[in-house]
Scaffold this active site. Structure first.
Site, PDB file in Angstrom:
ATOM      1  N   THR A  27       0.840  -1.190   0.000  1.00  0.00           N
ATOM      2  CA  THR A  27       0.000   0.000   0.000  1.00  0.00           C
ATOM      3  C   THR A  27       0.879   1.245   0.000  1.00  0.00           C
ATOM      4  OG1 THR A  27      -1.838   1.125   1.123  1.00  0.00           O
ATOM      5  CG2 THR A  27      -0.164   0.133   2.527  1.00  0.00           C
ATOM      6  N   LYS A  41      -3.341   3.059   6.378  1.00  0.00           N
ATOM      7  CA  LYS A  41      -3.580   1.622   6.226  1.00  0.00           C
ATOM      8  C   LYS A  41      -2.382   0.837   6.749  1.00  0.00           C
ATOM      9  CE  LYS A  41      -5.861   0.203   2.689  1.00  0.00           C
ATOM     10  NZ  LYS A  41      -6.304  -0.210   1.338  1.00  0.00           N
ATOM     11  N   GLU A  80      -1.627  -3.454 -12.946  1.00  0.00           N
ATOM     12  CA  GLU A  80      -3.054  -3.200 -13.141  1.00  0.00           C
ATOM     13  C   GLU A  80      -3.861  -4.313 -12.473  1.00  0.00           C
ATOM     14  OE1 GLU A  80      -6.217  -2.838 -16.832  1.00  0.00           O
ATOM     15  OE2 GLU A  80      -4.086  -2.620 -17.222  1.00  0.00           O
ATOM     16  N   ASP A  82      -7.784  -5.418  -1.092  1.00  0.00           N
ATOM     17  CA  ASP A  82      -8.451  -4.682  -2.152  1.00  0.00           C
ATOM     18  C   ASP A  82      -9.871  -4.456  -1.660  1.00  0.00           C
ATOM     19  OD1 ASP A  82      -8.287  -3.421  -4.696  1.00  0.00           O
ATOM     20  OD2 ASP A  82      -9.547  -4.996  -5.509  1.00  0.00           O
ATOM     21  N   THR A  83     -10.243  -3.217  -1.518  1.00  0.00           N
ATOM     22  CA  THR A  83     -11.575  -2.929  -1.007  1.00  0.00           C
ATOM     23  C   THR A  83     -12.410  -2.299  -2.103  1.00  0.00           C
ATOM     24  OG1 THR A  83     -10.786  -0.801  -0.185  1.00  0.00           O
ATOM     25  CG2 THR A  83     -10.807  -2.623   1.368  1.00  0.00           C
TER      26      THR A  83
END
Length: 80
Positions: A7, A12, A44, A73-74
């Site tokens: 991240t 986070k 990607e 991944d939210t």
């Protein structure tokens, strides 16, 4: 152990570091790093699910850094 949290979000990183420290007790504290520590740009997101994208990012980050890596991944899902 050094662990890469895939991240760029400082908040986070802090949240996950605290959470993981509770579940990964070691004799010496774990060191949590993030993407800017390695100048890694994630690929990607080509997965069909949030889980696939998280896995894709974690595997890529681990390969590029040589460290154990994790990612999330939210997203917002709305039934239509």
């Amino acid at each position: 152990m050094e662990i890469l949290v895939a991240t760029r979000d400082k908040h986070k990183l802090t949240q996950l570091s605290r959470l993981l420290s509770a579940f990964l007790p070691t004799a010496e504290p774990n060191v949590y790093k993030s993407l800017p520590d390695f100048a890694i740009t994630l690929p990607e997101e080509t997965g069909n699910t949030l889980q696939e994208n998280a896995r894709l990012k974690a595997v890529y980050a681990a390969q590029k850094s040589g460290l154990v890596a994790l990612s999330d991944d939210t997203g917002l899902e709305v039934d239509f």
